[in-house]
Design a protein around this motif. Structure first.
Motif, mmCIF file in Angstrom:
data_model
loop_
_atom_site.group_PDB
_atom_site.id
_atom_site.type_symbol
_atom_site.label_atom_id
_atom_site.label_comp_id
_atom_site.label_asym_id
_atom_site.label_seq_id
_atom_site.Cartn_x
_atom_site.Cartn_y
_atom_site.Cartn_z
ATOM 1 N N GLY A 288 0.813 -1.206 0.000
ATOM 2 C CA GLY A 288 0.000 0.000 0.000
ATOM 3 C C GLY A 288 0.847 1.258 0.000
ATOM 4 N N PRO A 289 0.209 2.421 -0.195
ATOM 5 C CA PRO A 289 0.965 3.660 -0.335
ATOM 6 C C PRO A 289 1.334 4.324 0.982
ATOM 7 C CG PRO A 289 -1.358 4.101 -0.641
ATOM 8 C CD PRO A 289 -1.236 2.620 -0.424
ATOM 9 N N LEU A 290 2.502 4.949 0.976
ATOM 10 C CA LEU A 290 2.886 5.914 1.996
ATOM 11 C C LEU A 290 2.754 7.277 1.314
ATOM 12 C CD1 LEU A 290 4.036 6.173 4.926
ATOM 13 C CD2 LEU A 290 6.292 6.420 3.864
ATOM 14 N N LEU A 291 1.918 8.154 1.863
ATOM 15 C CA LEU A 291 1.567 9.415 1.227
ATOM 16 C C LEU A 291 2.164 10.597 1.972
ATOM 17 C CD1 LEU A 291 -2.262 8.682 0.973
ATOM 18 C CD2 LEU A 291 -0.609 8.362 -0.873
ATOM 19 N N ASP A 292 2.512 11.650 1.213
ATOM 20 C CA ASP A 292 2.893 12.891 1.881
ATOM 21 C C ASP A 292 1.636 13.710 2.169
ATOM 22 O OD1 ASP A 292 2.149 14.081 -0.517
ATOM 23 O OD2 ASP A 292 4.194 14.551 -1.143
ATOM 24 N N ALA A 293 1.806 14.910 2.704
ATOM 25 C CA ALA A 293 0.658 15.701 3.134
ATOM 26 C C ALA A 293 -0.234 16.121 1.979
ATOM 27 C CB ALA A 293 1.140 16.933 3.895
ATOM 28 N N SER A 294 0.306 16.153 0.756
ATOM 29 C CA SER A 294 -0.504 16.550 -0.399
ATOM 30 C C SER A 294 -1.237 15.382 -1.037
ATOM 31 C CB SER A 294 0.385 17.227 -1.449
ATOM 32 O OG SER A 294 1.300 16.293 -2.004
ATOM 33 N N GLY A 295 -0.990 14.161 -0.540
ATOM 34 C CA GLY A 295 -1.670 12.990 -1.069
ATOM 35 C C GLY A 295 -0.943 12.286 -2.190
ATOM 36 N N THR A 296 0.302 12.677 -2.474
ATOM 37 C CA THR A 296 1.079 11.975 -3.493
ATOM 38 C C THR A 296 1.813 10.795 -2.856
ATOM 39 O OG1 THR A 296 2.990 13.432 -3.198
ATOM 40 C CG2 THR A 296 1.387 14.045 -4.880
ATOM 41 N N VAL A 297 1.991 9.737 -3.630
ATOM 42 C CA VAL A 297 2.640 8.527 -3.130
ATOM 43 C C VAL A 297 4.147 8.729 -3.127
ATOM 44 C CG1 VAL A 297 2.944 6.050 -3.452
ATOM 45 C CG2 VAL A 297 0.778 7.133 -4.082
ATOM 46 N N ILE A 298 4.783 8.545 -1.970
ATOM 47 C CA ILE A 298 6.234 8.675 -1.872
ATOM 48 C C ILE A 298 6.901 7.341 -1.547
ATOM 49 C CG2 ILE A 298 6.182 11.099 -1.248
ATOM 50 C CD1 ILE A 298 6.615 10.234 1.679
ATOM 51 N N GLY A 299 6.103 6.303 -1.233
ATOM 52 C CA GLY A 299 6.698 5.009 -0.910
ATOM 53 C C GLY A 299 5.682 3.887 -0.944
ATOM 54 N N ILE A 300 6.198 2.657 -0.998
ATOM 55 C CA ILE A 300 5.384 1.446 -0.961
ATOM 56 C C ILE A 300 5.662 0.740 0.363
ATOM 57 C CG2 ILE A 300 4.792 -0.716 -2.108
ATOM 58 C CD1 ILE A 300 4.284 1.753 -3.801
ATOM 59 N N ASN A 301 4.671 0.688 1.256
ATOM 60 C CA ASN A 301 4.855 0.066 2.569
ATOM 61 C C ASN A 301 5.169 -1.413 2.411
ATOM 62 O OD1 ASN A 301 4.178 2.518 3.908
ATOM 63 N ND2 ASN A 301 2.021 2.088 3.534
ATOM 64 N N THR A 302 6.260 -1.865 3.062
ATOM 65 C CA THR A 302 6.767 -3.211 2.755
ATOM 66 C C THR A 302 7.146 -4.019 3.983
ATOM 67 O OG1 THR A 302 7.603 -2.436 0.626
ATOM 68 C CG2 THR A 302 8.551 -4.473 1.470
ATOM 69 N N VAL A 303 7.871 -3.426 4.923
ATOM 70 C CA VAL A 303 8.484 -4.186 6.009
ATOM 71 C C VAL A 303 8.192 -3.506 7.340
ATOM 72 C CG1 VAL A 303 10.658 -5.078 6.949
ATOM 73 C CG2 VAL A 303 10.348 -4.952 4.485
ATOM 74 N N ILE A 304 8.011 -4.315 8.396
ATOM 75 C CA ILE A 304 7.936 -3.775 9.749
ATOM 76 C C ILE A 304 8.961 -4.482 10.622
ATOM 77 C CG2 ILE A 304 5.495 -3.184 9.558
ATOM 78 C CD1 ILE A 304 4.847 -5.622 11.253
ATOM 79 N N ARG A 305 9.374 -3.804 11.656
ATOM 80 C CA ARG A 305 10.284 -4.392 12.633
ATOM 81 C C ARG A 305 9.443 -4.951 13.766
ATOM 82 N NH1 ARG A 305 15.725 -3.834 14.147
ATOM 83 N NH2 ARG A 305 16.113 -5.399 15.746
ATOM 84 N N SER A 306 9.628 -6.233 14.095
ATOM 85 C CA SER A 306 8.851 -6.867 15.146
ATOM 86 C C SER A 306 9.491 -6.631 16.500
ATOM 87 C CB SER A 306 8.745 -8.373 14.868
ATOM 88 O OG SER A 306 8.138 -9.039 15.957
ATOM 89 N N SER A 307 8.668 -6.661 17.551
ATOM 90 C CA SER A 307 9.193 -6.524 18.912
ATOM 91 C C SER A 307 9.843 -7.821 19.384
ATOM 92 C CB SER A 307 8.072 -6.134 19.876
ATOM 93 O OG SER A 307 7.033 -7.112 19.849
#
Length: 439
Positions: A288-307
């Motif tokens: 899914g998209p990572l958006l800046d404040a104007s609503g444009t896509v700046i990244g593709i959410n891919t990985v998380i760090r687990s606890s």
């Protein structure tokens, strides 16, 4: 006495022939009374003080008794003109509803023509700037269901263009290294099958396509080279299947080298020059998209760090995984570059500086072979930084190089014979080889 018994018998017969109270058919049973809790006006119920327990009995003067329930008027006979009009209206409405539902089902089941029914543009506009941005962005986000190897997984995608191309993660469409059947759900709730155009394990990106679909609203893409630490961002996805979920945060870091998976992982081994964010990202946000404040896509959410320090699930697909404020997205400049290659030829060729690295060396990326002609690099050089970003091992350098433009130049800080040098290395493209330590 005989006359009294005769009157009582007549009353009993009248009560037996009277229809049961209307509320007996309520799903909650005969004790459920229609009143304020159901959104209607309170209904009077006959009390034990009624003369004969019959709330419908008329008063002696012919008027309804105070507090009694009035019977609804009888429905018009079907054979009357009014009844025929009602029947005709019901038939027309049922036909319209059935036809629309049939089109949606046929589009999903057979891959036929499908027109997306977006929200009316005449609707009142959202009141806040953020709500207005999301109102425009949500139609460009889709949700994916993948059936592969007897298992079902889910993720998110972004509409690249009006031709039906969708960008997502490779690990979404091939969670165990094998692709499966993909079904796309649009923001309207309509569903349609999708074909896999190409995928690249090294960048963890894939492109799908839906055909026979009109009314598509592609996302708007920004420039990830200009992203700054601290700027506000939003993530959209389907965490744990909750489609259209929006979370917010800031950019926590840029140029964060991330290596996900392992060489023997079924999902593959990926090198990411990632954007880091504290916007909550959970299983189902991938692609899914990572958006800046104007609503444009700046990244593709891919990985998380687990606890969990022992976790081997960087993609957060495990049911016990969840956001701890450490999420990572592929910069959109890198993602669209790979997408263009996949659409054009079905495979991606990442940037490279034409060297082989020693994976077991710590304290930098040690060069063991030089393949590029005319390179200023030498065997034995130890790269400690790339464009000012620290390099601690071979994986760091590979990830940072993969995030560069294939025809550009990267400035490397190199230790050679005890001296620190700055060397410009020209980037070229080469075939993806995730089993080696080539950069």
């Amino acid at each position: 006495m005989a006359a009294e018994h005769q009157v009582e018998g007549s009353r009993a017969l009248q009560r037996a022939e009277r229809p049961a109270p209307e509320w007996w058919s309520h799903p909650d049973g005969p004790d459920a009374r229609r009143g304020p809790i159901f959104g209607g006006a309170p209904t009077a119920v006959a009390s034990a003080d009624d003369a004969d327990g019959c709330p419908d009995r008329p008063a002696p003067d012919g008027r309804s008794s105070e507090g009694a329930v009035r019977r609804p008027r009888s429905a018009p006979a079907l054979g009357s003109p009014r009844g025929l009009l009602i029947v005709a209206f019901v038939v027309v409405v049922a036909s319209l509803l059935g036809g629309g539902l049939g089109v949606a089902i046929e589009g999903a089941a057979e891959g036929g023509r499908l027109t997306l029914h977006q929200a009316s543009t005449t609707a009142s506009k959202p009141s806040s700037r953020t709500a207005a941005v999301l109102h425009d962005v949500l139609p460009g986000v889709v949700y994916l269901q993948v059936d592969a190897g007897g298992q079902r997984s889910a993720g998110t995608g972004i509409l690249l263009d009006a031709n039906g191309h969708i960008l997502t993660n490779n690990h979404v469409v091939a969670p165990n290294g094998t692709t499966g059947t993909v079904t796309v759900t649009f923001s309207t709730g309509q569903r349609h099958p999708a074909d896999i155009i190409g995928r690249d394990v090294g960048s963890d990106l894939a492109v799908l396509r839906v055909t026979g679909v009109s009314g598509l609203t592609p996302a708007t893409f920004g420039d990830s080279d200009n992203v700054q630490v601290g700027e506000p961002v939003m993530a959209i996805g389907a965490p744990y299947g909750l489609r259209g979920t929006v979370t917010s945060g800031i950019v926590s870091a840029v140029d964060r080298p991330i290596v996900s998976g392992s060489l023997d992982s079924p999902a593959g081994h990926s090198y990411l020059d990632a954007l880091q964010t504290d916007a909550p990202i959970n299983p189902g946000n991938s692609g899914g998209p990572l958006l800046d404040a104007s609503g444009t896509v700046i990244g593709i959410n891919t990985v998380i760090r687990s606890s969990d320090p022992d976790s081997s699930d960087p993609y957060g697909s495990d049911s016990t995984s969840g956001s701890i404020g450490l999420g990572f997205a592929i910069p959109i400049d890198q993602a669209t570059q790979v997408a263009a290659q996949l659409i054009g030829g079905g495979r991606a060729t990442p940037p490279t500086i034409g060297v082989t690295l020693d994976r077991g060396f710590d304290g930098g990326a040690k060069i063991t072979e030089v393949h590029a002609r005319g390179s200023k690099l030498q065997v034995g050089d130890v790269v400690t930084a790339a464009d000012g970003v620290a390099v601690t091992d071979a994986d760091d350098l590979i990830a940072l190089i993969r995030g560069r433009k294939p025809t550009g130049v990267t400035v490397l800080t190199v230790l050679r014979g005890g001296a620190s040098l700055r060397i410009e290395a020209k980037l070229t493209t080469g075939p993806t080889d995730i089993t080696s330590t080539k950069a």
